[in-house]
Structure formats: structure tokens, C-alpha cells
Design a protein around this motif. Sequence first.
Motif, mmCIF file in Angstrom:
data_model
loop_
_atom_site.group_PDB
_atom_site.id
_atom_site.type_symbol
_atom_site.label_atom_id
_atom_site.label_comp_id
_atom_site.label_asym_id
_atom_site.label_seq_id
_atom_site.Cartn_x
_atom_site.Cartn_y
_atom_site.Cartn_z
ATOM 1 N N THR A 33 48.574 -26.600 40.065
ATOM 2 C CA THR A 33 49.017 -27.977 40.081
ATOM 3 C C THR A 33 50.237 -28.503 39.586
ATOM 4 O O THR A 33 50.541 -27.977 38.280
ATOM 5 N N PHE A 34 50.771 -29.117 40.305
ATOM 6 C CA PHE A 34 52.086 -30.008 39.432
ATOM 7 C C PHE A 34 52.071 -31.498 39.188
ATOM 8 O O PHE A 34 51.696 -32.059 40.482
ATOM 9 N N ALA A 35 51.653 -31.995 38.187
ATOM 10 C CA ALA A 35 51.705 -33.457 37.842
ATOM 11 C C ALA A 35 52.785 -33.640 37.170
ATOM 12 O O ALA A 35 52.996 -33.593 35.897
ATOM 13 N N ALA A 58 48.627 -26.000 44.721
ATOM 14 C CA ALA A 58 47.468 -26.205 45.369
ATOM 15 C C ALA A 58 47.743 -27.920 45.500
ATOM 16 O O ALA A 58 46.944 -28.496 46.524
ATOM 17 N N LYS A 59 48.343 -28.418 44.663
ATOM 18 C CA LYS A 59 48.554 -29.887 44.779
ATOM 19 C C LYS A 59 49.786 -30.423 43.888
ATOM 20 O O LYS A 59 50.093 -29.733 42.883
ATOM 21 N N THR A 60 50.487 -31.281 44.515
ATOM 22 C CA THR A 60 51.678 -31.913 43.611
ATOM 23 C C THR A 60 51.374 -33.555 43.551
ATOM 24 O O THR A 60 51.034 -34.060 44.613
ATOM 25 N N MET A 61 51.549 -34.286 42.576
ATOM 26 C CA MET A 61 51.460 -35.245 42.579
ATOM 27 C C MET A 61 52.078 -36.158 41.379
ATOM 28 O O MET A 61 52.705 -35.413 40.373
ATOM 29 N N GLU A 94 43.821 -31.662 35.370
ATOM 30 C CA GLU A 94 44.112 -31.113 36.684
ATOM 31 C C GLU A 94 43.533 -29.534 36.609
ATOM 32 O O GLU A 94 43.228 -28.965 37.842
ATOM 33 N N ILE A 95 43.412 -28.834 35.437
ATOM 34 C CA ILE A 95 42.738 -27.757 35.406
ATOM 35 C C ILE A 95 41.340 -27.630 35.794
ATOM 36 O O ILE A 95 40.655 -26.898 36.468
ATOM 37 N N PHE A 112 44.931 -19.465 37.439
ATOM 38 C CA PHE A 112 45.036 -20.886 37.781
ATOM 39 C C PHE A 112 46.299 -21.421 36.811
ATOM 40 O O PHE A 112 46.278 -20.978 35.520
ATOM 41 N N PHE A 113 46.956 -22.333 37.179
ATOM 42 C CA PHE A 113 47.660 -23.076 36.015
ATOM 43 C C PHE A 113 47.671 -24.688 36.381
ATOM 44 O O PHE A 113 47.779 -25.094 37.584
ATOM 45 N N ALA A 114 48.232 -25.530 35.265
ATOM 46 C CA ALA A 114 48.696 -26.926 35.789
ATOM 47 C C ALA A 114 49.820 -26.925 34.925
ATOM 48 O O ALA A 114 50.094 -26.765 33.637
ATOM 49 N N TYR A 115 50.959 -27.493 35.661
ATOM 50 C CA TYR A 115 52.119 -28.043 35.038
ATOM 51 C C TYR A 115 52.214 -29.368 35.113
ATOM 52 O O TYR A 115 51.708 -29.860 35.864
ATOM 53 N N ALA A 116 52.676 -30.059 33.900
ATOM 54 C CA ALA A 116 52.764 -31.391 34.109
ATOM 55 C C ALA A 116 53.823 -31.951 32.887
ATOM 56 O O ALA A 116 54.298 -31.256 31.876
ATOM 57 N N ASN A 117 54.438 -32.960 33.330
ATOM 58 C CA ASN A 117 55.312 -33.826 32.373
ATOM 59 C C ASN A 117 54.992 -35.413 32.401
ATOM 60 O O ASN A 117 54.890 -35.815 33.524
ATOM 61 N N THR A 118 55.278 -35.741 31.427
ATOM 62 C CA THR A 118 55.368 -37.327 31.217
ATOM 63 C C THR A 118 56.568 -37.890 30.618
ATOM 64 O O THR A 118 56.895 -37.633 29.466
#
Length: 483
Positions: A33-35, A58-61, A94-95, A112-118
Amino acid sequence: MPDTILGDKEFENIPSIRSKAFRINLNENIYGTFAEIGAGQETVRNFFRAGGASGTIAKTMSAYDKDFSDAIYGEEEDGRYVTESRLKKMLSHEIDLIEQRIARKKHPNKLFFAYANTVATIDFAKKYKGHGWVGIKYQVDPKEDYSEIMLHVRFHENEALLQQITLGILGVNLIYGAYYKYDEPKKLLRYLYDHIDKDKIEIDTINFSGPKFEKIDNRLMSLQLIKNGMTEAIMFGPDGNNILPARILYKKNILALRGSFRPVTKVNIDMYENSYEMFLQERKVEKERTEVIFEITLSNLRAEGEIDEEDFMDRAKLLCSLGHTVMISNFQEYYKLVEYFSRYTKMRLGLAMGVNNLVDIFDEKYYRHLSGGILEAFGKLFFKDLKVYLYPMRDPETGEYTTSENLKVHPRMKELYKFFKYNGKVVDIKDYNPNILNIFSREVLEMIEKGEENWEEMLPPGVSEIIHQKELFSYHENTKTAK
């Protein structure tokens, strides 16, 4: 067609951003997932454009609205969104969703992975350049627990669009490095800047955790940030974990002590304790809003040639064991250190130093690169609400004490020195211990290296025990052999 011809030079062939994203996309097991919040969805855009993204994403948001973000990830106690805490919540959330929605029995080999930035990009008035937290939580082995890489960036570009593009490139570099360079974390760090000029973005904090990085000391990884020119200063706390400088320094009174601390001596601690007591007596200085920083410059670490990373770790472990916050900087001149602190606070600043350090400050040769010379440097140094706490020096031959009253600077600097002295910018530490003024770190170090005795008496209570118990300093091994 030949691979090389006469005159070719060796160079590192850096994969393009599209090639990196495409390689990830072609891996049938990497899935996640990319958040992305605050700077568009620039990282995942590169994966979509590379092709074959359906097997990776899987998902981008982007939960751009604060209420939506709070509903998904929960509210932050301090009400802020561009924080390390928020990034951790995003990655964990997300994970958890991936684990819930993708059956392991059906996909036993999925990584599995979750990538995120704020992120907060540059504001409309262009007063604040912007900053952000970026991270990935991921697997290299489906049967293994998750590893994490989290970093903080500061933007230096003057357009939001350019910052977004740079962030997208950084994101691809991070994901690619996490999967293909996790066994070489120093290289992983350098590759974060693939296709990014170092003047575009600054990485000032990074932390590795999880099974793939169990043997990594994050203090050593922080040192790489400075060595590679990615930032000018890094900090870590008594627990040994890297700290975002802004979090520690923001709106705080700051007292800084610069030294080699190789090792920490009674003089260092005496200077710290007395200057700290004097600093707390200053008007508007509250203990609860005061930070003491033990600072080591990069030039100090390079004093004997290339940086000895083992030696650096020994100093860091010792200072952390004593409960101090440590800063490693690339600020050879004091005015640069003060400028750095001034980014984060407008409150009182203090510098504790010895006589030799103050004499060096008044040496013009350090300011020839400035158009305004020493006056420009001193304008930056003393313009802020700053005071120097001067620790005396005793001449071993004459027994004479040198203080701010009889300190000698270059004749051309006399009047300038008097100006600062009589305006209360330089004050003497008076409650010092005269019996320890003959102690110097370099002499203690030499005694240890030669296997001499009684060096423990020159160190504060408990320090020699820490050195013995934790076998700090590479030269301590030589001591045991010599004795």
C-alpha cells in the motif's frame, strides 16, 4: 559491439527511477500500500507510469482532509500531522489492513509492504520551506517479522511542485533500497539521493528497526548522514536513538558544550555542571524548557585523519551512558552552530567553553570566506540572546589563571573583545574546581594507550567503570594487553 573502448573511465551505473519502479513491479511477490499525505501521490505515480503496477499496488490513498485522516489513523495528542508518530500510525494501520484482507494461505510468498509519507510543502508566502516524514514497513521473507526504515526530510527547493517531484523520487529510492540494499545500509543511505541533487532536500534523521537491521546502531547511521553531506547536524538521546533536532530544540533554552570527550574528564563535567547552574539563573530560563547539548564537530572526529567509526561509537556510548543528549555537527565555527540553534528557538542560548576556544573565536583567519569578515560572523554569533560561559585555564609553569579579565586576543581584536565582555556576553565560571585544571583529555588518552595507571582518577565517578564494563574505546583493549 565492445563494452568499453580506449579512454573509458569506471563509473557507477545508477538505474533510472523508472527502472527501479519497474523492477519492483515485475517482482510477483512484492505487494503493498501507498499512503501519501500533503504532497500529492508522487511516489506511487512513478510505479503507475513504469508499467505492471497491478501486481505491486494493493491500494493507494491520500487522506488529505484532517477529519478523514483522524478517522483512519486516530488523533495525535499534540494535534499535529507531520510527525513521526503519525507516520508510525500510518505504516502500522496499512500493514494491518493488508494482513487482514490478503490471505496468507492463498499467497504464502507475498512480501507485504506499506510505504507512507506525511509532508508539509513550502507555504504560499515561501517563508517556511517545508518538511516531512517518510517511511516503509516491509518484509523480505514472508515468514519474518516486519522491518522499518523511517526518515525525516527538509525541503530546500522554492516551488511546491519541485518538492513534490523530489519527494516522489526519494520514495522510489527508499522502496528500492529497502528491498535490494537492506544488507548494505550505508549504500542504501547513499542511494536515497539517486537522481536528486543534495541541495534540493536534506535528510536529518533516520532510524532502522526490525529483523533485517538488528545489528545496526542508528547512531552510526546518523553519522553517515553528515559524512555523505546529507545534513549538517544530527542528534541522539541518552537511550541511543536518533532524535529529530527540531523536536528537542524547538522553543527551548539551549546550553551547548563543545569538546572531543575522548574520554569525558572531570574538567568536562565541572564545566557542564557550573555553566548549567549559571544558565538556569538567567532571566526567563526555566529548567523544564532547557536542553543541554554535548556537541562534537566532524572536524574533531577527523582530527587524526579519516573518521574512526569505532572511536565515534565509543564516545557516543559513553556520553549516552552518562545521560546526555549528543549532537554531531559540521559546524567548525561557533557562529554556524548558533545560527543552527536559531532556526528552532528565539529563547536564550549559552555556550560553555575553555579559554583556548574563546581565543580562537577572535582569530580572523576563520572568517576570511565571509564578505563581512569577523564582524559578519560576530553579528551572527552575538546578535541572538547568547552568553558565553568561560572556564578558566591555568599555566602549568607559572600557576597563573587565565580568565575573561586577563585573556589576550590579537591587538586588532582587543576593542571588539572588550565590547562583548563589558556588555555581559562573556562571563567567567567562578565556582570551578582548581584541583582538576591540569587534566586534559588528550593526556588521559595517552596514559591509557601507554598502559599507565591512575588515569581513572581523572575521570568523573562511574566513567572508568563504564569504560571497563562496556569495553569502550578501541585503545582500552590495548590497555588490558599492556597491563
